[in-house]
Design a protein around this motif. Structure first.
Motif, PDB file in Angstrom:
ATOM      1  N   TYR A  90     -42.477  87.343  23.918  1.00  0.00           N
ATOM      2  CA  TYR A  90     -41.102  87.428  24.423  1.00  0.00           C
ATOM      3  C   TYR A  90     -40.725  86.286  25.372  1.00  0.00           C
ATOM      4  N   PRO A  91     -41.604  85.896  26.315  1.00  0.00           N
ATOM      5  CA  PRO A  91     -41.239  84.729  27.130  1.00  0.00           C
ATOM      6  C   PRO A  91     -41.050  83.460  26.299  1.00  0.00           C
ATOM      7  N   LEU A  92     -41.865  83.287  25.261  1.00  0.00           N
ATOM      8  CA  LEU A  92     -41.684  82.118  24.395  1.00  0.00           C
ATOM      9  C   LEU A  92     -40.368  82.191  23.633  1.00  0.00           C
ATOM     10  N   ALA A  93     -40.026  83.371  23.127  1.00  0.00           N
ATOM     11  CA  ALA A  93     -38.744  83.536  22.431  1.00  0.00           C
ATOM     12  C   ALA A  93     -37.583  83.253  23.382  1.00  0.00           C
ATOM     13  N   GLY A  94     -37.683  83.757  24.602  1.00  0.00           N
ATOM     14  CA  GLY A  94     -36.646  83.492  25.601  1.00  0.00           C
ATOM     15  C   GLY A  94     -36.531  82.007  25.915  1.00  0.00           C
ATOM     16  N   LEU A  95     -37.674  81.331  26.013  1.00  0.00           N
ATOM     17  CA  LEU A  95     -37.672  79.893  26.281  1.00  0.00           C
ATOM     18  C   LEU A  95     -37.064  79.124  25.107  1.00  0.00           C
ATOM     19  N   ILE A  96     -37.354  79.554  23.891  1.00  0.00           N
ATOM     20  CA  ILE A  96     -36.756  78.911  22.716  1.00  0.00           C
ATOM     21  C   ILE A  96     -35.234  79.064  22.773  1.00  0.00           C
ATOM     22  N   GLY A  97     -34.759  80.276  23.059  1.00  0.00           N
ATOM     23  CA  GLY A  97     -33.317  80.499  23.173  1.00  0.00           C
ATOM     24  C   GLY A  97     -32.692  79.655  24.272  1.00  0.00           C
ATOM     25  N   PHE A  98     -33.316  79.649  25.442  1.00  0.00           N
ATOM     26  CA  PHE A  98     -32.828  78.837  26.556  1.00  0.00           C
ATOM     27  C   PHE A  98     -32.757  77.364  26.159  1.00  0.00           C
ATOM     28  N   SER A  99     -33.786  76.894  25.474  1.00  0.00           N
ATOM     29  CA  SER A  99     -33.847  75.475  25.111  1.00  0.00           C
ATOM     30  C   SER A  99     -32.686  75.068  24.212  1.00  0.00           C
ATOM     31  N   ARG A 100     -32.230  75.996  23.368  1.00  0.00           N
ATOM     32  CA  ARG A 100     -31.149  75.659  22.449  1.00  0.00           C
ATOM     33  C   ARG A 100     -29.846  75.380  23.206  1.00  0.00           C
ATOM     34  N   VAL A 101     -29.617  76.111  24.290  1.00  0.00           N
ATOM     35  CA  VAL A 101     -28.436  75.868  25.131  1.00  0.00           C
ATOM     36  C   VAL A 101     -28.676  74.637  26.001  1.00  0.00           C
ATOM     37  N   PHE A 102     -29.825  74.557  26.625  1.00  0.00           N
ATOM     38  CA  PHE A 102     -30.161  73.454  27.526  1.00  0.00           C
ATOM     39  C   PHE A 102     -30.040  72.097  26.820  1.00  0.00           C
ATOM     40  N   LEU A 127     -20.332  76.981  32.059  1.00  0.00           N
ATOM     41  CA  LEU A 127     -21.712  77.365  32.354  1.00  0.00           C
ATOM     42  C   LEU A 127     -22.686  76.281  31.889  1.00  0.00           C
ATOM     43  N   MET A 128     -22.456  75.763  30.700  1.00  0.00           N
ATOM     44  CA  MET A 128     -23.339  74.726  30.171  1.00  0.00           C
ATOM     45  C   MET A 128     -23.285  73.460  31.019  1.00  0.00           C
ATOM     46  N   GLN A 129     -22.106  73.092  31.497  1.00  0.00           N
ATOM     47  CA  GLN A 129     -21.995  71.904  32.345  1.00  0.00           C
ATOM     48  C   GLN A 129     -22.823  72.069  33.616  1.00  0.00           C
ATOM     49  N   ARG A 130     -22.817  73.270  34.192  1.00  0.00           N
ATOM     50  CA  ARG A 130     -23.649  73.519  35.375  1.00  0.00           C
ATOM     51  C   ARG A 130     -25.134  73.472  35.008  1.00  0.00           C
ATOM     52  N   LEU A 131     -25.483  74.041  33.852  1.00  0.00           N
ATOM     53  CA  LEU A 131     -26.868  74.049  33.402  1.00  0.00           C
ATOM     54  C   LEU A 131     -27.380  72.631  33.145  1.00  0.00           C
ATOM     55  N   PHE A 132     -26.529  71.774  32.615  1.00  0.00           N
ATOM     56  CA  PHE A 132     -26.941  70.423  32.264  1.00  0.00           C
ATOM     57  C   PHE A 132     -27.345  69.602  33.482  1.00  0.00           C
ATOM     58  N   ILE A 133     -26.975  70.018  34.676  1.00  0.00           N
ATOM     59  CA  ILE A 133     -27.431  69.345  35.897  1.00  0.00           C
ATOM     60  C   ILE A 133     -28.956  69.376  35.971  1.00  0.00           C
ATOM     61  N   LEU A 134     -29.554  70.459  35.415  1.00  0.00           N
ATOM     62  CA  LEU A 134     -31.014  70.593  35.433  1.00  0.00           C
ATOM     63  C   LEU A 134     -31.713  69.588  34.514  1.00  0.00           C
ATOM     64  N   ARG A 135     -30.965  68.906  33.684  1.00  0.00           N
ATOM     65  CA  ARG A 135     -31.549  67.880  32.826  1.00  0.00           C
ATOM     66  C   ARG A 135     -32.113  66.718  33.634  1.00  0.00           C
ATOM     67  N   ARG A 136     -31.763  66.638  34.894  1.00  0.00           N
ATOM     68  CA  ARG A 136     -32.301  65.590  35.771  1.00  0.00           C
ATOM     69  C   ARG A 136     -33.798  65.800  36.010  1.00  0.00           C
ATOM     70  N   GLN A 137     -34.280  66.992  35.696  1.00  0.00           N
ATOM     71  CA  GLN A 137     -35.695  67.318  35.851  1.00  0.00           C
ATOM     72  C   GLN A 137     -36.409  67.010  34.533  1.00  0.00           C
ATOM     73  N   PRO A 138     -37.137  65.911  34.460  1.00  0.00           N
ATOM     74  CA  PRO A 138     -37.777  65.503  33.197  1.00  0.00           C
ATOM     75  C   PRO A 138     -38.720  66.567  32.625  1.00  0.00           C
ATOM     76  N   LEU A 139     -39.420  67.275  33.502  1.00  0.00           N
ATOM     77  CA  LEU A 139     -40.346  68.307  33.019  1.00  0.00           C
ATOM     78  C   LEU A 139     -39.597  69.423  32.307  1.00  0.00           C
ATOM     79  N   LEU A 140     -38.465  69.837  32.828  1.00  0.00           N
ATOM     80  CA  LEU A 140     -37.674  70.892  32.201  1.00  0.00           C
ATOM     81  C   LEU A 140     -37.100  70.420  30.860  1.00  0.00           C
ATOM     82  N   THR A 141     -36.685  69.180  30.800  1.00  0.00           N
ATOM     83  CA  THR A 141     -36.196  68.629  29.530  1.00  0.00           C
ATOM     84  C   THR A 141     -37.329  68.566  28.512  1.00  0.00           C
ATOM     85  N   TRP A 142     -38.488  68.097  28.924  1.00  0.00           N
ATOM     86  CA  TRP A 142     -39.646  68.043  28.028  1.00  0.00           C
ATOM     87  C   TRP A 142     -40.021  69.446  27.553  1.00  0.00           C
TER      88      TRP A 142
END
Length: 190
Positions: A145-157, A25-40
């Protein structure tokens, strides 16, 4: 898919039963790292989860809030403190390695704050504080809650945690918050 380095005990069980699916799952998610805005955005969310978000929110509620808001800040601070104690004890007991340490194909975009992965401390504290605020300050959950969710997502991303680290962190953090709010109600503080 490469196999992890040699592990024992709980770590070995997780690696063979759960972690391989998480890695895919993480390998598929890491494809999104190509988007600089999402990484930032992920880096910014993780940095907010380091503490500034909760410090600023606490200061705003202490200065501009009513008695219920000030009590929410005190309970959120206690929930964060308990979360830190619990995740530190669990991390050092289970010693689940971080994804990038066991799986060479999983890169990490930030330095890890500590050695172990399970559970996610950033996510646990984010959901602990967010849940207290959501329960005690009407409407604040729509912001926190959206910020908490984004923090959690960021840790995996960012490659710092497995998805189950984040899921358990969110559940335990929320549970701590609910328990403390119920305790405050029983003690007639609310």
């Amino acid at each position: 898919m490469d196999r992890p380095v040699a592990l024992s005990g709980v770590s070995a069980f997780c690696a063979t039963q759960i972690t391989a699916r998480e890695v895919a799952l993480m390998q598929r998610l890491f494809i999104l790292r190509r988007q600089p805005l999402l990484t930032w955005l992920s880096i910014a969310a993780t940095r907010l989860g380091d503490g500034p978000l909760w410090g600023v929110a606490g200061a705003i509620f202490l200065v501009g809030g009513d008695q219920q808001s000030r009590l929410a800040v005190a309970i959120a601070a206690l929930a964060i403190s308990l979360s830190i104690l619990i995740f530190t004890l669990v991390k050092h007991s289970l010693q689940r390695p971080r994804p990038f340490e066991s799986w060479p194909q999983l890169s990490c975009l930030l330095a890890a704050p500590d050695k172990f992965s399970f559970p996610s401390g950033h996510t646990m504290t984010a959901f602990a504080a967010s849940t207290v605020f959501a329960l005690l300050i009407p409407g604040s959950g729509l912001f926190f809650y959206p910020l908490a969710g984004l923090i959690g997502f960021s840790r995996v991303f960012l490659g710092l945690h497995y998805p189950t680290d984040v899921l358990v962190g969110a559940l335990v953090g929320s549970g701590i918050a609910v328990g403390l709010v119920r305790l405050a109600t029983v003690l007639a503080l609310l």
